[in-house]
Write a protein that holds these residues in place. Structure first.
Motif, PDB file in Angstrom:
ATOM      1  N   SER A  19       0.823  -1.412   0.236  1.00  0.00           N
ATOM      2  CA  SER A  19       0.215   0.357   0.286  1.00  0.00           C
ATOM      3  C   SER A  19       0.702   1.001  -0.136  1.00  0.00           C
ATOM      4  O   SER A  19       0.402   2.076  -0.779  1.00  0.00           O
ATOM      5  CB  SER A  19      -1.001   0.044   1.388  1.00  0.00           C
ATOM      6  OG  SER A  19      -1.167  -1.484   0.903  1.00  0.00           O
ATOM      7  N   ALA A  20       2.002   1.465   0.453  1.00  0.00           N
ATOM      8  CA  ALA A  20       3.273   2.175   0.556  1.00  0.00           C
ATOM      9  C   ALA A  20       3.530   2.462  -0.841  1.00  0.00           C
ATOM     10  O   ALA A  20       3.272   3.492  -0.845  1.00  0.00           O
ATOM     11  CB  ALA A  20       3.915   2.126   1.745  1.00  0.00           C
ATOM     12  N   ALA A  21       4.041   1.787  -1.215  1.00  0.00           N
ATOM     13  CA  ALA A  21       4.326   1.505  -2.385  1.00  0.00           C
ATOM     14  C   ALA A  21       3.835   2.024  -3.797  1.00  0.00           C
ATOM     15  O   ALA A  21       4.362   2.656  -4.270  1.00  0.00           O
ATOM     16  CB  ALA A  21       5.017  -0.251  -3.046  1.00  0.00           C
ATOM     17  N   HIS A  22       2.270   1.679  -3.598  1.00  0.00           N
ATOM     18  CA  HIS A  22       1.052   2.205  -4.568  1.00  0.00           C
ATOM     19  C   HIS A  22       1.249   3.128  -4.289  1.00  0.00           C
ATOM     20  O   HIS A  22       0.975   3.632  -5.608  1.00  0.00           O
ATOM     21  CB  HIS A  22      -0.025   1.499  -4.364  1.00  0.00           C
ATOM     22  CG  HIS A  22      -0.736   2.164  -5.431  1.00  0.00           C
ATOM     23  ND1 HIS A  22      -1.579   2.655  -5.037  1.00  0.00           N
ATOM     24  CD2 HIS A  22      -1.122   0.884  -6.343  1.00  0.00           C
ATOM     25  CE1 HIS A  22      -2.745   2.527  -6.142  1.00  0.00           C
ATOM     26  NE2 HIS A  22      -2.469   1.631  -6.670  1.00  0.00           N
ATOM     27  N   ALA A  23       0.680   4.333  -3.297  1.00  0.00           N
ATOM     28  CA  ALA A  23       0.623   5.333  -2.765  1.00  0.00           C
ATOM     29  C   ALA A  23       2.137   6.414  -3.410  1.00  0.00           C
ATOM     30  O   ALA A  23       1.563   7.419  -4.516  1.00  0.00           O
ATOM     31  CB  ALA A  23       0.671   6.036  -1.133  1.00  0.00           C
ATOM     32  N   ALA A  24       2.699   5.954  -2.775  1.00  0.00           N
ATOM     33  CA  ALA A  24       4.022   7.018  -2.946  1.00  0.00           C
ATOM     34  C   ALA A  24       4.442   6.282  -5.212  1.00  0.00           C
ATOM     35  O   ALA A  24       5.016   7.406  -5.540  1.00  0.00           O
ATOM     36  CB  ALA A  24       6.167   5.984  -2.355  1.00  0.00           C
ATOM     37  N   ALA A  25       4.353   5.685  -5.256  1.00  0.00           N
ATOM     38  CA  ALA A  25       4.630   5.324  -6.884  1.00  0.00           C
ATOM     39  C   ALA A  25       3.426   6.467  -7.563  1.00  0.00           C
ATOM     40  O   ALA A  25       3.593   6.569  -8.791  1.00  0.00           O
ATOM     41  CB  ALA A  25       4.831   3.895  -7.108  1.00  0.00           C
ATOM     42  N   GLY A  26       2.088   6.355  -7.128  1.00  0.00           N
ATOM     43  CA  GLY A  26       0.994   6.939  -7.820  1.00  0.00           C
ATOM     44  C   GLY A  26       1.185   8.561  -7.788  1.00  0.00           C
ATOM     45  O   GLY A  26       0.735   9.163  -8.351  1.00  0.00           O
ATOM     46  N   ALA A  27       2.459   8.971  -6.605  1.00  0.00           N
ATOM     47  CA  ALA A  27       2.338  10.332  -6.822  1.00  0.00           C
ATOM     48  C   ALA A  27       3.623  10.402  -6.465  1.00  0.00           C
ATOM     49  O   ALA A  27       4.287  11.613  -7.432  1.00  0.00           O
ATOM     50  CB  ALA A  27       2.225  10.141  -4.635  1.00  0.00           C
ATOM     51  N   GLY A  28       4.284  10.362  -7.930  1.00  0.00           N
ATOM     52  CA  GLY A  28       5.246  10.127  -8.838  1.00  0.00           C
ATOM     53  C   GLY A  28       6.111   9.600  -8.553  1.00  0.00           C
ATOM     54  O   GLY A  28       7.685   9.940  -8.668  1.00  0.00           O
ATOM     55  N   LEU A 285      -3.189  -1.958   5.413  1.00  0.00           N
ATOM     56  CA  LEU A 285      -3.611  -0.810   4.252  1.00  0.00           C
ATOM     57  C   LEU A 285      -3.454   0.699   4.606  1.00  0.00           C
ATOM     58  O   LEU A 285      -3.053   1.237   4.093  1.00  0.00           O
ATOM     59  CB  LEU A 285      -5.032  -1.711   3.847  1.00  0.00           C
ATOM     60  CG  LEU A 285      -4.755  -2.973   3.196  1.00  0.00           C
ATOM     61  CD1 LEU A 285      -6.279  -3.487   3.339  1.00  0.00           C
ATOM     62  CD2 LEU A 285      -3.873  -3.054   2.228  1.00  0.00           C
ATOM     63  N   ARG A 286      -4.286   0.934   5.954  1.00  0.00           N
ATOM     64  CA  ARG A 286      -4.581   2.226   5.816  1.00  0.00           C
ATOM     65  C   ARG A 286      -3.430   2.933   6.045  1.00  0.00           C
ATOM     66  O   ARG A 286      -2.599   4.442   5.983  1.00  0.00           O
ATOM     67  CB  ARG A 286      -5.255   2.935   6.953  1.00  0.00           C
ATOM     68  CG  ARG A 286      -6.301   2.665   6.376  1.00  0.00           C
ATOM     69  CD  ARG A 286      -7.693   2.419   7.720  1.00  0.00           C
ATOM     70  NE  ARG A 286      -7.839   2.110   8.755  1.00  0.00           N
ATOM     71  CZ  ARG A 286      -8.177   1.587   9.919  1.00  0.00           C
ATOM     72  NH1 ARG A 286      -8.624   2.621  10.152  1.00  0.00           N
ATOM     73  NH2 ARG A 286      -8.180   0.300  10.372  1.00  0.00           N
ATOM     74  N   SER A 287      -2.044   2.558   7.483  1.00  0.00           N
ATOM     75  CA  SER A 287      -1.087   3.031   7.708  1.00  0.00           C
ATOM     76  C   SER A 287       0.317   3.064   6.033  1.00  0.00           C
ATOM     77  O   SER A 287       0.870   4.071   6.232  1.00  0.00           O
ATOM     78  CB  SER A 287      -0.317   2.608   8.771  1.00  0.00           C
ATOM     79  OG  SER A 287      -0.445   1.091   8.873  1.00  0.00           O
ATOM     80  N   GLY A 288       0.097   1.855   5.617  1.00  0.00           N
ATOM     81  CA  GLY A 288       0.759   1.809   4.919  1.00  0.00           C
ATOM     82  C   GLY A 288       0.566   2.955   3.611  1.00  0.00           C
ATOM     83  O   GLY A 288       1.419   3.749   3.257  1.00  0.00           O
ATOM     84  N   ALA A 289      -0.642   3.325   3.423  1.00  0.00           N
ATOM     85  CA  ALA A 289      -1.055   4.362   2.097  1.00  0.00           C
ATOM     86  C   ALA A 289      -0.425   5.667   3.046  1.00  0.00           C
ATOM     87  O   ALA A 289       0.008   6.569   2.416  1.00  0.00           O
ATOM     88  CB  ALA A 289      -2.376   4.040   1.736  1.00  0.00           C
ATOM     89  N   LEU A 290      -1.113   5.537   4.412  1.00  0.00           N
ATOM     90  CA  LEU A 290      -0.278   7.161   4.833  1.00  0.00           C
ATOM     91  C   LEU A 290       0.865   7.403   4.995  1.00  0.00           C
ATOM     92  O   LEU A 290       1.867   8.418   4.560  1.00  0.00           O
ATOM     93  CB  LEU A 290      -1.062   7.154   6.484  1.00  0.00           C
ATOM     94  CG  LEU A 290      -2.592   7.686   6.300  1.00  0.00           C
ATOM     95  CD1 LEU A 290      -3.004   7.290   8.121  1.00  0.00           C
ATOM     96  CD2 LEU A 290      -3.336   8.421   6.091  1.00  0.00           C
ATOM     97  N   ALA A 291       1.914   6.460   5.105  1.00  0.00           N
ATOM     98  CA  ALA A 291       3.363   6.405   5.257  1.00  0.00           C
ATOM     99  C   ALA A 291       4.060   6.772   3.837  1.00  0.00           C
ATOM    100  O   ALA A 291       4.779   7.172   3.979  1.00  0.00           O
ATOM    101  CB  ALA A 291       3.781   5.060   5.736  1.00  0.00           C
ATOM    102  N   GLY A 292       3.099   6.014   2.719  1.00  0.00           N
ATOM    103  CA  GLY A 292       3.730   6.446   1.221  1.00  0.00           C
ATOM    104  C   GLY A 292       3.331   7.890   1.354  1.00  0.00           C
ATOM    105  O   GLY A 292       4.596   8.354  -0.128  1.00  0.00           O
TER     106      GLY A 292
END
Length: 373
Positions: A19-28, A285-292
């Motif tokens: 989830s962190a990877a998805h959020a970080a990569a999705g943000a560029g 899932l939530r903390s990973g997305a927040l961290a990413g």
């Protein structure tokens, strides 16, 4: 593998890390994921996705559900069964090997590079970021590292995460015949157990059942006996399990750190889970997305604030509920079996209510106070 510089390096490819990877990569952000195993890989876990977990998944993610639960049976020490039914889906049941592999594919599609069979040995902060030393003697550098390698992993130790609750979960996955499969289809069972704060579960996964129990660490023999007795009461003794495993769940102290320098921790590595049910996938899932997302925009303080605002209140409420459950499990069973108790549990499963929502009600607070006297 050699030296490499990345915006975000994620250690661990479970739900929190991916989830962190998805959020970080999705943000560029240029994002690298390091995973010591190889997907699809077995993971000890009940595999129940409540509504909060489903809402935290990436947009368009197709859940590889093996069953969808609409009925719940509650028992206390194997007796006093009460079954409730909901017209809406309550819990989606997944095999973690399939679910995590689907998350891996989603993170890769978002632009993250996932490297498997890679061991992380140590982390060292440098002027450029964080140097991640690998088991083959090479290293990579990340401007920010997100640790999601579990509560016993390198990143948790690096950050200095402290735990206030440690529980032992034991689980078997049992292949079942067609008639047994049909009897359990769409229904889960929760047994409030004989050990303080313990409970057992049966989760249907189409052609097999996930059966497990959890209790405080330090009562390993008694927990093992509980599982054997529970399986026997269900009429499932003698079935050779597909998997027979155990794991520790660790819940953080209120003041435990979520970061050290440019290293953030999420999910199990941060000790983030709901203390009463020990539900951790939604927290991962939530903390990973927040961290990413925080790592991508270099707002590391913002990650700590977001966890404090969105996850910590539920954890604090969960501790209060666990105390009441531990003190009076029989009465707790009766309360959960009432219509108001069922509506609260249904809301938890569907993601429309959280334990901290419950504790905002004066009657609930008063009831918990009576249970813990």
């Amino acid at each position: 593998m050699g030296e490499g510089a990345w915006d975000v390096v994620v250690v661990g490819a479970g739900p929190a890390g991916l989830s962190a990877a998805h959020a970080a990569a999705g943000a560029g952000a240029r994002t690298l994921v390091l995973e010591r195993a190889e997907h699809p890989r077995y993971k000890t876990c009940g595999g129940g996705l409540i509504g909060t977990s489903l809402a935290a998944l990436p947009a368009g993610f197709a859940v590889p559900a093996r069953d969808v639960v609409r009925r719940v049976t509650f028992t206390h020490a194997g007796r006093a069964a009460v079954t409730r039914t909901c017209t809406q889906p309550l819990v989606s049941m997944v095999a973690r090997a399939e679910f995590d592999d689907a998350l891996r594919a989603a993170a890769a599609s978002a632009g993250a590079e996932v490297r498997q069979r890679v061991t992380v040995r140590a982390l060292h902060e440098t002027p450029e970021g964080v140097r991640v030393e690998l088991g083959d003697g090479t290293a990579v550098t990340g401007r920010v590292v997100v640790g999601a390698d579990g509560s016993g992993g390198v990143t948790s130790r690096h950050v200095g995460v402290a735990y206030s609750q440690v529980d032992l979960g034991l689980e078997v996955e049992l292949p079942v015949a067609a008639d047994v499969r049909e009897a359990w289809r769409g229904r889960l069972l929760i047994d409030w157990g004989p050990l303080p704060g313990s409970y057992g579960w049966v989760f249907p996964k189409d052609d097999y059942l996930t059966v497990g129990v959890i209790a405080a660490r330090g009562s390993g023999a008694e927990t093992k006996d509980y599982l054997a007795s529970f399986v026997g009461q269900l009429g499932l003794s003698g079935i050779a399990p597909l998997h027979d495993s155990g794991h520790l769940t660790r819940c953080r102290t209120d003041d435990s750190p979520l970061r050290r320098g440019r290293v953030l921790v999420a999910g199990d590595a941060a000790g983030l889970l709901e203390p009463w049910t020990r539900e951790g996938i939604s927290f991962a899932l939530r903390s990973g997305a927040l961290a990413g997302a925080a790592a991508a925009r270099d707002d590391l303080d913002g990650y700590e604030r977001a966890v404090a605002e969105t996850l910590v209140p539920t954890m604090r409420a969960g501790r209060e509920i666990l105390r009441a459950f531990t003190a009076r499990p029989r009465l707790f069973h009766r309360v959960v079996s009432t219509r108001p108790g069922w509506r609260a549990f249904e809301g938890f499963c569907r993601g429309t209510q959280t334990p901290d929502d419950w504790l905002r009600r004066r009657a609930v607070r008063a009831g918990l106070a009576l249970l813990t006297r």
